[in-house]
Design a protein around this motif. Structure first.
Motif, mmCIF file in Angstrom:
data_model
loop_
_atom_site.group_PDB
_atom_site.id
_atom_site.type_symbol
_atom_site.label_atom_id
_atom_site.label_comp_id
_atom_site.label_asym_id
_atom_site.label_seq_id
_atom_site.Cartn_x
_atom_site.Cartn_y
_atom_site.Cartn_z
ATOM 1 N N THR A 180 0.777 -1.117 0.234
ATOM 2 C CA THR A 180 -0.085 -0.055 -0.043
ATOM 3 C C THR A 180 0.815 1.253 -0.107
ATOM 4 N N GLN A 181 0.516 2.076 -0.869
ATOM 5 C CA GLN A 181 1.357 3.518 -0.817
ATOM 6 C C GLN A 181 1.139 4.069 0.279
ATOM 7 N N PHE A 182 2.136 5.114 0.817
ATOM 8 C CA PHE A 182 2.220 5.882 1.912
ATOM 9 C C PHE A 182 1.936 5.025 3.242
ATOM 10 N N SER A 183 2.208 3.771 3.315
ATOM 11 C CA SER A 183 1.974 2.945 4.600
ATOM 12 C C SER A 183 3.022 2.663 5.337
ATOM 13 N N ASP A 184 2.976 2.045 6.770
ATOM 14 C CA ASP A 184 4.012 1.746 7.204
ATOM 15 C C ASP A 184 4.311 0.155 7.407
ATOM 16 N N GLU A 185 3.912 -0.452 6.431
ATOM 17 C CA GLU A 185 4.306 -1.702 6.068
ATOM 18 C C GLU A 185 5.790 -1.846 5.937
ATOM 19 N N ALA A 186 6.504 -3.167 6.118
ATOM 20 C CA ALA A 186 7.788 -3.457 6.650
ATOM 21 C C ALA A 186 8.578 -3.558 5.621
ATOM 22 N N SER A 187 8.443 -2.894 4.307
ATOM 23 C CA SER A 187 9.369 -2.829 3.263
ATOM 24 C C SER A 187 10.885 -2.539 3.628
ATOM 25 N N GLN A 188 11.767 -3.323 3.326
ATOM 26 C CA GLN A 188 13.162 -2.979 3.316
ATOM 27 C C GLN A 188 13.814 -3.232 1.984
ATOM 28 N N ILE A 189 15.207 -3.238 1.655
ATOM 29 C CA ILE A 189 15.379 -2.894 0.534
ATOM 30 C C ILE A 189 15.015 -3.842 -0.585
ATOM 31 N N PHE A 190 15.009 -5.207 -0.492
ATOM 32 C CA PHE A 190 14.546 -5.922 -1.414
ATOM 33 C C PHE A 190 13.257 -6.121 -1.578
ATOM 34 N N GLY A 191 12.690 -5.715 -0.587
ATOM 35 C CA GLY A 191 11.177 -5.420 -0.540
ATOM 36 C C GLY A 191 10.571 -4.251 -1.846
ATOM 37 N N TYR A 192 11.649 -3.320 -1.833
ATOM 38 C CA TYR A 192 11.481 -2.376 -2.954
ATOM 39 C C TYR A 192 11.244 -3.103 -4.328
ATOM 40 N N PHE A 193 11.782 -4.288 -4.763
ATOM 41 C CA PHE A 193 11.962 -4.883 -5.759
ATOM 42 C C PHE A 193 11.065 -5.886 -5.855
ATOM 43 N N ASP A 194 10.111 -5.966 -5.232
ATOM 44 C CA ASP A 194 9.072 -7.069 -5.175
ATOM 45 C C ASP A 194 8.153 -7.091 -6.440
ATOM 46 N N ASN A 195 8.117 -8.399 -7.132
ATOM 47 C CA ASN A 195 7.310 -8.551 -8.282
ATOM 48 C C ASN A 195 8.192 -7.812 -9.511
ATOM 49 N N ALA A 196 9.620 -7.544 -9.446
ATOM 50 C CA ALA A 196 10.066 -6.731 -10.170
ATOM 51 C C ALA A 196 10.894 -7.705 -11.236
ATOM 52 N N SER A 197 10.893 -9.007 -11.031
ATOM 53 C CA SER A 197 11.903 -9.929 -11.462
ATOM 54 C C SER A 197 11.616 -9.741 -13.380
ATOM 55 N N GLN A 198 12.731 -9.871 -13.766
ATOM 56 C CA GLN A 198 12.727 -9.747 -15.229
ATOM 57 C C GLN A 198 13.768 -10.377 -16.202
ATOM 58 N N LEU A 199 13.411 -10.649 -17.470
ATOM 59 C CA LEU A 199 14.560 -11.315 -18.226
ATOM 60 C C LEU A 199 14.967 -10.108 -19.226
ATOM 61 N N VAL A 200 16.388 -10.193 -19.289
ATOM 62 C CA VAL A 200 16.891 -9.078 -20.199
ATOM 63 C C VAL A 200 17.796 -9.552 -21.276
ATOM 64 N N PHE A 201 17.662 -8.896 -22.367
ATOM 65 C CA PHE A 201 18.617 -9.303 -23.542
ATOM 66 C C PHE A 201 19.353 -7.987 -23.869
ATOM 67 N N ARG A 202 20.495 -8.395 -24.347
ATOM 68 C CA ARG A 202 21.271 -7.124 -24.686
ATOM 69 C C ARG A 202 22.467 -7.585 -25.895
ATOM 70 N N LEU A 203 22.163 -6.918 -27.047
ATOM 71 C CA LEU A 203 23.194 -6.995 -28.163
ATOM 72 C C LEU A 203 23.798 -5.733 -28.495
ATOM 73 N N THR A 204 25.416 -6.167 -28.672
ATOM 74 C CA THR A 204 26.079 -4.885 -28.730
ATOM 75 C C THR A 204 26.719 -5.254 -29.948
ATOM 76 N N ARG A 205 27.007 -4.135 -30.993
ATOM 77 C CA ARG A 205 27.940 -3.988 -32.172
ATOM 78 C C ARG A 205 29.033 -2.907 -31.828
ATOM 79 N N GLN A 206 30.317 -3.382 -31.736
ATOM 80 C CA GLN A 206 31.324 -2.730 -31.383
ATOM 81 C C GLN A 206 31.925 -2.043 -32.852
ATOM 82 N N PHE A 207 32.680 -0.814 -32.589
ATOM 83 C CA PHE A 207 33.197 -0.399 -33.894
ATOM 84 C C PHE A 207 34.386 0.518 -33.559
#
Length: 525
Positions: free
Chosen positions: A498-525
């Motif tokens: 809940t926004q603006f609440s006093d629930e127990a969120s700590q650092i990794f609680g901030y990332f809750d439900n933020a898991s992701q898959l990332v692809f990166r492609l680079t062309r160097q020159f």
């Protein structure tokens, strides 16, 4: 009337441009589009760079979007492209460097949903962004400096540049000269050099071989932009705003104040660092005065030295003093390199006010960190072991695998629960005396280092929660590089719903439900 900061910045820009023009520095191009260079007896020039693309996919549904789209899992959260140009030149004894980068993002359907949510909750009105992609699109001259030797021992570098003072990777104890741009990403793999925010500095290195060491120092004359100060987070409701604030544009109710009496960007800052070797160890001692990397809220309910211009609060970066030391050496018994880093910070600012916003049961307390600012001294320590593990027989790797373990702790000195300090503004969770995080990673190497699986993990030993990052890096050719990784988070049952609440969120609680898959492609020159 032009501000004193604008006048100083314009004067510095004119001086650097004039110096480059006087050196006769001009562009050069290769016929085949590869890295271009040209050299004469007293002049050389080289141009390199990359074109890079990212795609990321949500691995979890976003609870903030339930009213709009209950199936945000599997949606593209990022489609991003960057072009970076890196020019090096040498005119006689003077070295020159210029790095420019352009970033553009496609508004995915997921970002469009977050933008709609900003309209639904009313934070798009009065906010600084008309489009959510304005958070992520950027054109920037990242570095622009000249370096000259004075005798055989002294070099001086002037211009927009980066300085790295510290040993840690995931979290930073002494690497506090610069802030980081964490707005469009927050946790996936990358190079700190590309996320660090360069500053206009005058820096010097003085080699003292008689003492087996080097003295480094810098002065920041105060000509940087406001956006160059401190860490930048995705507070405008984007994909990397902390749960439960995705889709909430905090800039609708706050401004960033870089003219605050305790955090004025025009103030001169600087530092000095000695690094050397003794008794078979490498060590360093450093002192710097800088701006607090993470901002704090100057609340309209209890202003700190100045009334905020934002409707609810301003973000400020008060100045801090840091005294630090590092030491590292090889242990034959462990066949590993052991490192330690310590940083004592004087007057680290924290927000005051645990509890929910305008909590009626706590007289005089508005909660979520809007009860003022209080400074405390802190001690940050890092212990690290780096070792090559022989996994060739077990996994068939082509060589030993580099691995590292880091234990990172921040202690609030003179801690008193009656101070009512919060971990982060916009949350009502109290700050604890110790915050301890353990991280580890290893990289496997196959096919002459062209195929490199990796795995990183981190755990919050104080509050629970953590992250895991399995990855695969591929060298496809001399020009083409690819990487895929999964960024997986768990909050340890300590995450605000809940926004603006006093629930127990700590650092990794901030990332809750933020898991992701990332692809990166680079062309160097």
């Amino acid at each position: 009337m032009r501000s004193k900061g604008a006048t100083k910045r314009k004067a510095a820009s004119i001086a650097v441009v004039a110096a480059l023009a006087g050196a006769g520095w001009g562009p050069a191009r290769g016929a085949n589009g590869e890295s271009s260079s040209w050299a004469a007896d007293d002049f050389s020039f080289n141009l390199s760079g990359y074109a890079r693309g990212w795609v990321s996919v949500n691995l979890q549904n976003q609870p903030e979007l339930d009213a709009i789209d209950k199936d945000s899992k599997g949606k593209l959260s990022m489609v991003r492209g960057s072009l970076l140009l890196d020019a090096d030149a040498k005119t006689g004894p003077v070295k020159w460097k210029a790095i420019g980068r352009a970033d553009r993002e496609h508004k995915t359907s997921y970002l469009n949903d977050l933008e709609r949510l900003r309209t639904t909750n009313g934070t798009a009105v009065g906010g600084h962004s008309s489009s959510i992609t304005d958070n992520y699109n950027n054109n920037e001259l990242r570095e622009f400096w000249a370096e000259m030797p004075f005798g055989e021992r002294v070099t001086v570098k002037v211009g927009k540049q980066q300085l790295v003072w510290g040993e840690s990777d995931f979290f930073h104890a002494m690497d506090l000269v610069h802030g980081y741009d964490l707005s469009w990403h927050l946790f996936f793999e990358g190079e700190n050099e590309e996320w660090r925010k360069p500053l206009t500095l005058i820096s010097t290195k003085i080699r003292i071989p008689e003492a087996d060491g080097m003295l480094a120092a810098y002065v920041r004359p105060g000509v940087d932009r406001c956006e160059d100060i401190g860490n930048t987070y995705d507070i405008r409701g984007g994909r990397w705003f902390f749960q439960p604030y995705r889709g909430f544009d905090l800039s609708a109710v706050t401004d960033k104040d870089c003219d605050h009496p305790d955090g004025d960007r025009d103030d001169v800052t600087g530092g000095v660092r000695w690094s050397g070797e003794a008794f078979g160890l490498s060590y360093s001692l450093a002192y710097l005065t800088s701006f607090s990397a993470d901002p704090v809220a100057n609340s309209a309910f209890k202003p700190y030295k100045k009334a905020p211009s934002g409707a609810v609060f301003d973000l400020i970066h008060p100045k801090i003093d840091v005294l630090g030391a590092t030491v590292s050496g090889y242990s034959a018994a462990l066949d590993a390199v052991l490192s330690a880093e310590m940083a004592y910070t004087k007057d680290q600012p924290f927000n005051v006010g645990t509890g929910a916003f305008l909590a009626p049961n706590v007289p005089g307390n508005v909660g979520i960190g809007l009860g003022g600012v209080k400074k405390k001294n802190t001690l940050t320590t890092m212990l690290r072991i780096d070792k090559d593990l022989d996994l060739q027989g077990l996994f068939g790797t082509s060589r030993p695998s580099f691995s590292s373990i880091q234990l990172f702790n921040t202690q609030v000195l003179g801690f008193d629960r009656d101070d009512d300090l919060v971990r982060l503004f916009a949350y009502g969770t109290e700050l604890t005396e110790h915050n301890t995080i353990l991280t580890a990673f290893t990289t496997l190497n196959y096919a002459n280092d062209t195929i490199n699986p990796g795995f990183a993990i981190g755990v919050d030993l104080t509050h629970g929660g953590g992250f895991a990052i399995p990855s695969l890096s591929l060298t496809l050719s001399d020009q083409w590089l690819a990487r895929i990784e999964a960024d997986i988070f768990w909050g340890g049952n300590k995450s605000n719903k809940t926004q603006f609440s006093d629930e127990a969120s700590q650092i990794f609680g901030y990332f809750d439900n933020a898991s992701q898959l990332v692809f990166r492609l680079t062309r160097q020159f």
